[in-house]
Design a protein around this motif. Structure first.
Motif, mmCIF file in Angstrom:
data_model
loop_
_atom_site.group_PDB
_atom_site.id
_atom_site.type_symbol
_atom_site.label_atom_id
_atom_site.label_comp_id
_atom_site.label_asym_id
_atom_site.label_seq_id
_atom_site.Cartn_x
_atom_site.Cartn_y
_atom_site.Cartn_z
ATOM 1 N N ALA A 239 57.567 44.564 36.535
ATOM 2 C CA ALA A 239 58.039 43.479 35.676
ATOM 3 C C ALA A 239 59.337 43.815 34.966
ATOM 4 O O ALA A 239 60.084 42.912 34.581
ATOM 5 N N PHE A 240 59.651 45.109 34.811
ATOM 6 C CA PHE A 240 60.800 45.506 34.008
ATOM 7 C C PHE A 240 61.893 46.215 34.807
ATOM 8 O O PHE A 240 62.967 46.480 34.270
ATOM 9 N N SER A 241 61.639 46.532 36.071
ATOM 10 C CA SER A 241 62.628 47.258 36.860
ATOM 11 C C SER A 241 62.440 46.935 38.336
ATOM 12 O O SER A 241 61.794 47.680 39.071
ATOM 13 N N HIS A 242 63.017 45.798 38.760
ATOM 14 C CA HIS A 242 62.828 45.397 40.158
ATOM 15 C C HIS A 242 63.898 44.436 40.661
ATOM 16 O O HIS A 242 64.279 44.494 41.832
ATOM 17 N N GLY B 15 56.261 59.304 52.885
ATOM 18 C CA GLY B 15 56.469 59.554 51.467
ATOM 19 C C GLY B 15 55.526 58.723 50.617
ATOM 20 O O GLY B 15 54.638 58.030 51.129
ATOM 21 N N PHE B 16 55.716 58.805 49.280
ATOM 22 C CA PHE B 16 54.860 58.072 48.351
ATOM 23 C C PHE B 16 55.674 57.674 47.129
ATOM 24 O O PHE B 16 56.779 58.170 46.879
ATOM 25 N N GLY B 17 55.119 56.761 46.370
ATOM 26 C CA GLY B 17 55.728 56.352 45.110
ATOM 27 C C GLY B 17 54.656 55.989 44.100
ATOM 28 O O GLY B 17 53.601 55.459 44.466
ATOM 29 N N ILE B 18 54.911 56.288 42.840
ATOM 30 C CA ILE B 18 54.030 55.893 41.734
ATOM 31 C C ILE B 18 54.862 55.066 40.767
ATOM 32 O O ILE B 18 55.968 55.455 40.388
ATOM 33 N N ASN B 19 54.313 53.941 40.344
ATOM 34 C CA ASN B 19 55.086 52.930 39.631
ATOM 35 C C ASN B 19 54.218 52.375 38.506
ATOM 36 O O ASN B 19 53.139 51.827 38.760
ATOM 37 N N ILE B 20 54.660 52.514 37.267
ATOM 38 C CA ILE B 20 53.872 52.081 36.105
ATOM 39 C C ILE B 20 54.703 51.134 35.248
ATOM 40 O O ILE B 20 55.876 51.400 34.970
ATOM 41 N N GLU B 21 54.099 50.046 34.818
ATOM 42 C CA GLU B 21 54.704 49.158 33.822
ATOM 43 C C GLU B 21 53.699 48.921 32.695
ATOM 44 O O GLU B 21 52.488 48.874 32.942
ATOM 45 N N GLN B 22 54.209 48.802 31.473
ATOM 46 C CA GLN B 22 53.314 48.641 30.338
ATOM 47 C C GLN B 22 53.983 47.799 29.260
ATOM 48 O O GLN B 22 55.093 48.107 28.821
ATOM 49 N N ASN B 23 53.325 46.718 28.867
ATOM 50 C CA ASN B 23 53.771 45.955 27.708
ATOM 51 C C ASN B 23 53.362 46.693 26.446
ATOM 52 O O ASN B 23 52.192 47.067 26.296
ATOM 53 N N VAL B 24 54.301 46.901 25.535
ATOM 54 C CA VAL B 24 54.005 47.517 24.238
ATOM 55 C C VAL B 24 53.623 46.449 23.231
ATOM 56 O O VAL B 24 52.689 46.607 22.441
ATOM 57 N N ASN B 25 54.356 45.342 23.240
ATOM 58 C CA ASN B 25 54.027 44.155 22.455
ATOM 59 C C ASN B 25 54.642 42.957 23.168
ATOM 60 O O ASN B 25 55.084 43.064 24.315
ATOM 61 N N ALA B 26 54.700 41.815 22.484
ATOM 62 C CA ALA B 26 55.195 40.601 23.131
ATOM 63 C C ALA B 26 56.669 40.705 23.510
ATOM 64 O O ALA B 26 57.136 39.974 24.393
ATOM 65 N N ASP B 27 57.421 41.592 22.879
ATOM 66 C CA ASP B 27 58.866 41.671 23.106
ATOM 67 C C ASP B 27 59.317 42.921 23.855
ATOM 68 O O ASP B 27 60.420 42.934 24.409
ATOM 69 N N LEU B 28 58.511 43.964 23.871
ATOM 70 C CA LEU B 28 58.936 45.253 24.429
ATOM 71 C C LEU B 28 58.060 45.664 25.604
ATOM 72 O O LEU B 28 56.830 45.650 25.519
ATOM 73 N N GLY B 29 58.716 46.040 26.710
ATOM 74 C CA GLY B 29 58.010 46.566 27.866
ATOM 75 C C GLY B 29 58.663 47.842 28.357
ATOM 76 O O GLY B 29 59.893 47.992 28.281
ATOM 77 N N VAL B 30 57.866 48.781 28.836
ATOM 78 C CA VAL B 30 58.382 50.056 29.312
ATOM 79 C C VAL B 30 57.902 50.280 30.755
ATOM 80 O O VAL B 30 56.925 49.671 31.209
ATOM 81 N N PHE B 31 58.604 51.171 31.460
ATOM 82 C CA PHE B 31 58.232 51.472 32.843
ATOM 83 C C PHE B 31 58.576 52.920 33.162
ATOM 84 O O PHE B 31 59.401 53.559 32.499
ATOM 85 N N SER C 8 62.441 57.825 37.396
ATOM 86 C CA SER C 8 63.136 56.893 36.514
ATOM 87 C C SER C 8 62.190 56.404 35.425
ATOM 88 O O SER C 8 60.975 56.382 35.608
ATOM 89 N N PHE C 9 62.774 56.011 34.297
ATOM 90 C CA PHE C 9 62.000 55.425 33.206
ATOM 91 C C PHE C 9 62.939 54.604 32.341
ATOM 92 O O PHE C 9 64.171 54.803 32.363
ATOM 93 N N GLY C 10 62.369 53.660 31.592
ATOM 94 C CA GLY C 10 63.212 52.827 30.743
ATOM 95 C C GLY C 10 62.407 51.772 30.022
ATOM 96 O O GLY C 10 61.175 51.790 30.018
ATOM 97 N N ALA C 11 63.129 50.823 29.423
ATOM 98 C CA ALA C 11 62.489 49.790 28.620
ATOM 99 C C ALA C 11 63.361 48.545 28.597
ATOM 100 O O ALA C 11 64.589 48.614 28.765
ATOM 101 N N ILE C 12 62.719 47.415 28.367
ATOM 102 C CA ILE C 12 63.403 46.140 28.162
ATOM 103 C C ILE C 12 62.870 45.521 26.865
ATOM 104 O O ILE C 12 61.660 45.436 26.661
ATOM 105 N N LEU C 13 63.784 45.100 26.002
ATOM 106 C CA LEU C 13 63.440 44.486 24.718
ATOM 107 C C LEU C 13 63.969 43.065 24.698
ATOM 108 O O LEU C 13 65.160 42.828 24.925
#
Length: 298
Positions: free
Chosen positions: A32-35, A158-174, A197-202
């Protein structure tokens, strides 16, 4: 593209078959945050797991079929697809028994503190008429050519691991990490054999700027020992190669700010990328990339 869904008694439980021509990354390795480079981060390492050499032609499409089993909290999907007959090519290899790709992904949806999160674990195996890095160097140490070693019977897995997490209604991290064996040449996506890779969207509501968005991400990319030796001897891949390689992992930081200019139909996004050791070479860079993206939708 054809899709068949078998009727079930509950919406969240389903089995579907998708067959035809499609973009494999529309179904696999979502985040949801990096695609989506049309509205989020622009660096290729942030569009998908960087070391997933996902099968596609030079335009990004593939022929194949996807089987998907969906349950209320998880989904399992499997794709079998064709591959092209050259790296980053446009012509499909008709020898399907020798040239094909399998992609498997398990997606688990959950909540932490009431906030949505998703974990995706992906594995893949591509078979094609690929070149071998070690063999290319052994055949011609002074000027190795990966294309001269192409033969059937080669695989890249190969392989990949991919995590997305909503912190609250406005902030998401991956966060993402991926790996491939790096023995054979890159065939479709980009020359990355290991990536983190890692990051966030606000969202702008948090500072009273409706429909605005700010994103920040960091990436570390690497290549296998065989791949770096090939480049160090003067070899070229279909994307990188400068006749000499003083190896170091490629490090990237990206930030963007998206603004709703007109009625959620026209968006502008200033974007900045800082790249240390571009194309894995200590002797190159750093590079500063400034961009302005205009996105129109109706």
């Amino acid at each position: 593209m054809m899709q068949i869904s078998l009727p079930v008694t509950e919406k969240k439980r389903y089995f579907s078959i998708t067959a035809g021509k499609f973009g494999l990354s529309d179904f696999f390795d979502n985040n949801a945050f990096s695609h989506d480079a049309r509205s989020q981060f622009m660096n290729w390492s942030l569009m998908a797991n960087g070391a997933w050499d996902y099968p596609a032609n030079t335009r990004g499409y593939v022929f194949g079929a996807i089987l998907e089993l969906g349950q209320p909290t998880w989904t399992l999907r499997l794709a079998t697809t064709m591959v092209t007959n050259t790296a980053n090519g446009a012509v499909w290899d008709g020898k399907i028994s020798k040239a094909h790709a399998f992609t498997l992904e398990y997606e688990k949806r959950y909540r932490i503190g009431g906030q949505k999160g998703t974990l995706r674990v992906l594995g893949y195996d591509n078979a094609a008429k690929m070149g071998d890095y070690r063999l290319a160097v052994a055949q011609n140490p002074a000027a190795p050519d990966i294309t001269s070693t192409r033969d059937y019977g080669r695989n890249k897995y190969g392989f990949g691991i991919n995590i997305e997490q909503n912190v609250n209604a406005d902030l998401g991290v991956f966060a993402k990490t991926s790996y491939n064996d790096g023995k054979t040449e890159t065939w479709a996506f980009t020359e990355i054999d290991r990536s983190v890779s890692f990051g966030a969207i606000l969202k702008g509501e948090s500072w009273h700027q409706k429909d605005a968005e700010i994103g920040l991400a960091f990436v570390g990319n690497g290549i296998s020992a065989a791949h770096r030796d090939y480049l160090a001897h003067g070899g070229y891949g279909f994307i990188i190669g400068d006749g000499k390689l003083n190896y170091a992992p490629e490090m990237i930081a990206e930030a963007y700010y998206k603004v709703n200019v007109y009625q959620k139909k026209f968006f502008l996004s200033p974007d900045y990328q800082f790249v240390l050791h571009p194309a894995y070479n200590k002797d190159r860079g750093p590079v500063n990339v400034f961009s302005l993206r205009a996105h129109v939708e109706f």
